[in-house]
Design a protein around this motif. Sequence first.
Motif, PDB file in Angstrom:
ATOM      1  N   MET A 593       4.284  59.166  54.127  1.00 51.99           N
ATOM      2  CA  MET A 593       3.458  57.993  54.370  1.00 51.99           C
ATOM      3  C   MET A 593       2.041  58.450  54.687  1.00 51.99           C
ATOM      4  O   MET A 593       1.828  59.322  55.537  1.00 51.99           O
ATOM      5  CB  MET A 593       4.025  57.179  55.534  1.00 51.99           C
ATOM      6  N   GLY A 594       1.076  57.886  53.970  1.00 49.92           N
ATOM      7  CA  GLY A 594      -0.324  58.177  54.219  1.00 49.92           C
ATOM      8  C   GLY A 594      -1.011  56.951  54.794  1.00 49.92           C
ATOM      9  O   GLY A 594      -0.821  55.834  54.306  1.00 49.92           O
ATOM     10  N   ILE A 595      -1.803  57.156  55.864  1.00 48.03           N
ATOM     11  CA  ILE A 595      -2.495  56.050  56.527  1.00 48.03           C
ATOM     12  C   ILE A 595      -3.989  56.359  56.561  1.00 48.03           C
ATOM     13  O   ILE A 595      -4.401  57.456  56.960  1.00 48.03           O
ATOM     14  CB  ILE A 595      -1.962  55.829  57.956  1.00 48.03           C
ATOM     15  N   ASP A 596      -4.806  55.396  56.150  1.00 46.65           N
ATOM     16  CA  ASP A 596      -6.269  55.513  56.165  1.00 46.65           C
ATOM     17  C   ASP A 596      -6.866  54.369  56.965  1.00 46.65           C
ATOM     18  O   ASP A 596      -6.411  53.218  56.856  1.00 46.65           O
ATOM     19  CB  ASP A 596      -6.836  55.434  54.738  1.00 46.65           C
ATOM     20  N   ARG A 597      -7.905  54.694  57.708  1.00 50.78           N
ATOM     21  CA  ARG A 597      -8.660  53.628  58.365  1.00 50.78           C
ATOM     22  C   ARG A 597      -9.791  53.200  57.443  1.00 50.78           C
ATOM     23  O   ARG A 597     -10.547  54.036  56.928  1.00 50.78           O
ATOM     24  CB  ARG A 597      -9.214  54.104  59.704  1.00 50.78           C
TER      25      ARG A 597
END
Length: 834
Positions: A593-597
């Motif tokens: 899982m990749g999370i970006d702001r």
Amino acid sequence: MRRSIPALLASLVVMLALPAPRALRAGDDPTLLPPPQPGRMSVYAEADLAPHGDARGRVEIHFATEDWARVKASTPDPRRFLQDVHGSRSESEVTGEPTAAYDDKARAVVLAMDELGVARHVGQGRWLVTVEEGRELLAGTEVDGRLRAVLSTEGSWGEGADYAGRLVYLLPPGATDASWDASTHALAWTLPLPAATGAPALDVGLRVKDRLMTTIYKVYGLKAAFGSQWVAKAVLRNTGGSVARDVRVRFRLDKYAEWSPWAKKGDVVPGQAVVEPYYPVLDASIARLRSNTPADLRVEWSWQDERGQKQADEDAGRLVLLGGGEFVFSNLAASESFGTWQEAYNNAPLLAAWVSRDDPVVKRMAAMANRLAGGLGAIESDENALRVMAACYDLLRGNDFTYQHPAMLEDKSVSFDPRAVQHVKLPRDVIRDRSGTCIDLAILMASMAHAVGIEAHLALIPGHCFPVFRLPTSGTLQGFEATGIAGGLRHGSADAPSMFQKGAEELREAAQDGRIYLVDVRSLWTQGVANPELDELPAGILEAWGIREEGRGTPAGGQPPGAAQDDPFTGIYGGPVSEPQADGTTITFPVRMGIDRQPDGSYGFVFRADVTVKSDEGKELLVVVLEEGRGERRGNELVLTSTSRKATPQGSSEGGSIDGTVRIVARLEGQVLVGTHAAEGEPATPFRLVREGAQATAQPTPPAAAQDPFAGTWQGSVTQELPEGGTLTYPVRVGIDAHPDGRYEAGIRAEISATGADGSVIRVVIVEMAEGRRQGDTLPLRVTMRRITDATTGESEEEATENRLVVTLQGKALRARHGSDAGGWTEVLLQRVP
């Protein structure tokens, strides 16, 4: 594995080059074919030679009963067998309308063709057919007043198929003084020259290939090793009334090749045709072309007429030099093509020129991967080889390499016969761009494998290419699905173990299907398929391109480039997730899982799960589930909702959308993302995903192998009833490894000893490798490799199997069932070995 007819059928002359005839006995028929056996063919080839050297040829290829249905199914159009005759012409030429037909009664393919220039005139009425080394004469007889030569043939055909047969030459009427020279492997005879009736006249036809691949420019000059890669041919026929003496011919490709040496064809009698192919030695500058470039090809010829006067003429044609990297999958012209899969890929071996052999850029990349694997000697064991190749793949994943679909061209600019052309990158260009097609990625992985000493192959199947490695200890071929890097870190990628499993399945299925070209890179290098010359690049080019040993997704601080340094959620997370099923079982699968702001303060995410499911046919299928969406932070939690959901079978470009949305709620516990994943209308599934690059202590330590209830070494004793009565008892030993991603691997070893009716003792060792994932208290494993070894002689062989090992916890022991529905099951109780 390749089941197309090999290039040995390209010429009746070529087919004469095989070893060791059997001795003839009184009453033997020298033309009698040995009966075909399963996996082994019988071949009968006959050339009816005309006085002027042309021939009417007939070839019969006989198959065993067990193989006949498969041959017809894989090649519905028997004209496919003519392609090797068309494609590999060298100093002879098929003309007219060759025919091909299936003979079901004889279980044979029957080919018939006319061929120019089979025999050559060497002067004073003496004619010659030269064959390759190894063929030997069985008999020379006279049939209906004509001399007949019969030669034997047996050997290896294609990739593993054997054949044996007879080659028959009917010499022209009136031929005398026939001889066979074993030292020069030449069949010769004398035929008086016809009386002169006028001046000689040469009718010359020029054939020019419509395009030339500049990346393989070195291959074109090899001639004998790659006979089908001629660039032009001149067919010269004497249509006059007397001998044309001292016939010569030469070629030139303007700007990129000087005039070739004069090819001396000698005296050409009335009616005779001679064929001269052109294999140019090209200047290295041709590989620097970056776009399609037209070029003129010239041919000149000369001869002496009946008065001894020199005559000369010339002709020219035009071809297109393809820009560097352009690859044409087939070398056949429109008139030669029947639209089969084999034809569409018959240039596949030339992809070996793209696999870098000595590029410092690739060597440095492979060295990085080897360090990531702990500095192992990749060729010291199968395990080491697998770990190093997994590290090569992980290095690509960590540096955000992505899979891209090819830009296939139907190139109509060259001829009326458009064929697929694809730009294939050199490995250094894939590294520079951090992206590639399936072929590009397979070539890069093969190049890195070679750099660490592992033998690499390329497997081409309909619409796809993947790398294959030969393991150093067992010699087993191991496929690998390089496109598992998918969309890079931002869009999820599969782990290396899954891609080894997928590659093994692809290789096995392709072998069963028969539509596969397995390109042996090392072998082709030794035959002369060389890399193009490469520009020297700076020593620090990998750093300049942003390639780092630690990867791009996890620099110092554990956050990807461009992330808000003070945002705790931004990053890449991964780990196994277990999900209960409606039938009471549990499946475990890897998740990333990749999370970006985002600039507006919201969060974007990509969630990828690689789930193994069963198809309608009962086969296991790896499906990639990709979810993308957005959300917001609420206190110490992220609340995310999907906007897109898609499921794609691994290795396919086609996927289907999944109805409904997903809600993810997650919080951080140190470097571990803890939360729930709930699809619309389904129960929530908990997960614990570790930030990539974080220390292992950032999450609860997974059970050590010794603590896992299945992991360890187990042994037991099996008793089986024999068909003829009595029982057979033998020991079994099973070793099971548990991996952090939820995957299990097992090695199974059985040692069987038995005494035959004649008192002889038989000792056999059976070794199997299996893998699978836990389902509650049951561990179902699929056998991926089975090897049987004669313990007396040491001889081993691998065999295909549908076996499974299903292990169930029974107190401190394991209850194991081994076998298959087709072959039956055997049960054994296994105790842990201290």
